[in-house]
Design an enzyme around this catalytic site. Structure first.
Site, PDB file in Angstrom:
ATOM      1  N   GLU A  52       0.842  -1.193   0.000  1.00 62.43           N
ATOM      2  CA  GLU A  52       0.000   0.000   0.000  1.00 62.43           C
ATOM      3  C   GLU A  52       0.881   1.247   0.000  1.00 62.43           C
ATOM      4  O   GLU A  52       1.942   1.273   0.641  1.00 62.43           O
ATOM      5  CB  GLU A  52      -0.860  -0.021   1.268  1.00 62.43           C
ATOM      6  CG  GLU A  52      -1.686   1.230   1.521  1.00 62.43           C
ATOM      7  CD  GLU A  52      -2.320   1.248   2.909  1.00 62.43           C
ATOM      8  OE1 GLU A  52      -3.372   1.889   3.062  1.00 62.43           O
ATOM      9  OE2 GLU A  52      -1.765   0.603   3.834  1.00 62.43           O
ATOM     10  N   ASN A 112      -7.201   6.051  -1.869  1.00 62.88           N
ATOM     11  CA  ASN A 112      -6.118   5.123  -1.566  1.00 62.88           C
ATOM     12  C   ASN A 112      -6.325   3.936  -2.509  1.00 62.88           C
ATOM     13  O   ASN A 112      -7.267   3.157  -2.336  1.00 62.88           O
ATOM     14  CB  ASN A 112      -6.194   4.696  -0.100  1.00 62.88           C
ATOM     15  CG  ASN A 112      -4.993   3.886   0.343  1.00 62.88           C
ATOM     16  OD1 ASN A 112      -4.302   3.284  -0.465  1.00 62.88           O
ATOM     17  ND2 ASN A 112      -4.755   3.859   1.644  1.00 62.88           N
ATOM     18  N   GLU A 148      -6.372   8.899   7.285  1.00 66.33           N
ATOM     19  CA  GLU A 148      -6.899   8.410   6.012  1.00 66.33           C
ATOM     20  C   GLU A 148      -8.291   8.976   5.726  1.00 66.33           C
ATOM     21  O   GLU A 148      -8.642   9.220   4.570  1.00 66.33           O
ATOM     22  CB  GLU A 148      -6.911   6.882   5.993  1.00 66.33           C
ATOM     23  CG  GLU A 148      -5.512   6.282   5.917  1.00 66.33           C
ATOM     24  CD  GLU A 148      -5.540   4.812   5.582  1.00 66.33           C
ATOM     25  OE1 GLU A 148      -6.132   4.444   4.549  1.00 66.33           O
ATOM     26  OE2 GLU A 148      -4.969   4.024   6.379  1.00 66.33           O
ATOM     27  N   CYS A 174      -4.940  -3.019   3.019  1.00 65.06           N
ATOM     28  CA  CYS A 174      -4.697  -2.818   4.451  1.00 65.06           C
ATOM     29  C   CYS A 174      -5.923  -3.132   5.307  1.00 65.06           C
ATOM     30  O   CYS A 174      -6.277  -4.281   5.484  1.00 65.06           O
ATOM     31  CB  CYS A 174      -4.179  -1.403   4.692  1.00 65.06           C
ATOM     32  SG  CYS A 174      -3.387  -1.197   6.308  1.00 65.06           S
TER      33      CYS A 174
END
Length: 321
Positions: A52, A112, A148, A174
């Site tokens: 990631e 992401n 995030e 993740c």
């Protein structure tokens, strides 16, 4: 365990990364990725899992404006000039890969993201992280931030499965791995291999979770998810101490039996490989988790109807004591 065919072998590599510091350039990071891609190819792998946010430090640990984050850490195209050497090496070697990065869309949206790249270096799939952990407010008393929810939107592409290199592949990122719906959504699409990258802090800023549980929970969720969904899993960490902030390693390849068949030994750049037997997953899908034969989705409606936990449902008369 019944004997399974060895006809469908797939050369899988997981490329764990050691720290990427604030001062590290994209070019230096991509050089490391290319070196690991070449090592994986030399070990007969035809697909590599990278972590990631592989191109930068784990920037959500720092408080900054969204504009500053975009300028420093987001990619406006994939590939781009900085990452092109990785795509060139993949094409030369005939090796596909999974790569996580911070995506800025043409409309200015931030995700992401991970891409699935085939052996000709063509992007054949994209996944955007759904289960964003952390917070979006500044916590000045915390040892670091986990922002995030500030820097990314919730992924909007669902949990697709792609057929590439004659194998059904799914992706997640993740924190997605902790949620059983992630795996089941892809296993219901006949995924054979699910790949993910992660950057997991060794310390939980939200509660006093013992440090050893961070790795224990990582291991157990991958093993249980591989078994309960009859899939192979390749999980790649970015780990070690990034400018003093430590993240767990334990990159691994897990079989549909739930067994860990390969595991990173340290917290630096490291390639692990396995010639995975795809027929092993087929055996479990036929004899243990035969969804078509045994699932009763009409009994599971609460899973998609509720977000948070609520009151117990009224009991039908037959269920009352």
């Amino acid at each position: 365990m019944p004997h399974t065919s060895r006809a469908r072998k797939f050369g899988l590599a997981v490329a764990q990364m050691g720290p990427v510091h604030l001062a590290d350039s994209r070019q230096a990071v991509v050089k490391r990725l290319v070196e690991m891609l070449r090592e994986a190819a030399a070990r007969q792998a035809t697909f590599v899992v990278f972590p990631e946010l592989a191109l930068t430090t784990f920037f959500p640990r720092y408080w900054m404006t969204e504009e500053e984050a975009v300028e420093r850490y987001f990619e406006r195209a994939m590939p781009n000039a900085d990452v092109q050497p990785l795509f060139d090496a993949a094409r030369e070697l005939g090796v596909g890969f999974y790569l996580g990065y911070a995506e800025l869309t043409a409309e200015g949206r931030r995700f992401n993201t991970a891409v699935l790249v085939d052996r000709s270096a063509k992007v054949v799939g994209k996944y955007r992280k759904v289960h964003l952990p952390g917070h979006d407010d500044h916590k000045p008393d915390a040892p670091f931030q986990h922002l995030e929810k500030k820097f990314f939107e919730v992924g909007n592409l669902g949990f697709p499965v792609w057929n590439t290199q004659d194998i059904n592949v799914g992706m997640c990122i993740c924190n997605d791995r902790r949620w059983p719906e992630t795996w089941r959504a892809m296993s219901l699409q006949s995924a054979e291999l699910i790949v993910l990258g992660y950057n997991t802090p060794s310390w939980n800023i939200h509660w006093t979770e013992p440090v050893h549980l961070r790795t224990f929970h990582h291991e157990i969720v991958l093993q249980a998810s591989a078994y309960q969904n009859a899939v192979w899993i390749g999980a790649a960490a970015k780990c070690g101490s990034e400018d003093g902030f430590h993240m767990i390693g334990s990159s691994m390849i897990v079989a549909p039996s739930g067994e860990i068949v390969a595991r990173a030994s340290g917290e630096d750049d490291e390639v692990i490989t396995a010639q995975i037997d795809l027929d092993l997953g087929a055996t479990f899908r036929q004899h243990v988790f035969n969804f078509a034969k045994h699932r009763s989705p009409e009994q599971y409606r609460l899973i998609v109807e509720r977000t948070g936990a609520g009151e117990p449902l009224p009991l039908p008369p037959e269920a009352r004591g």
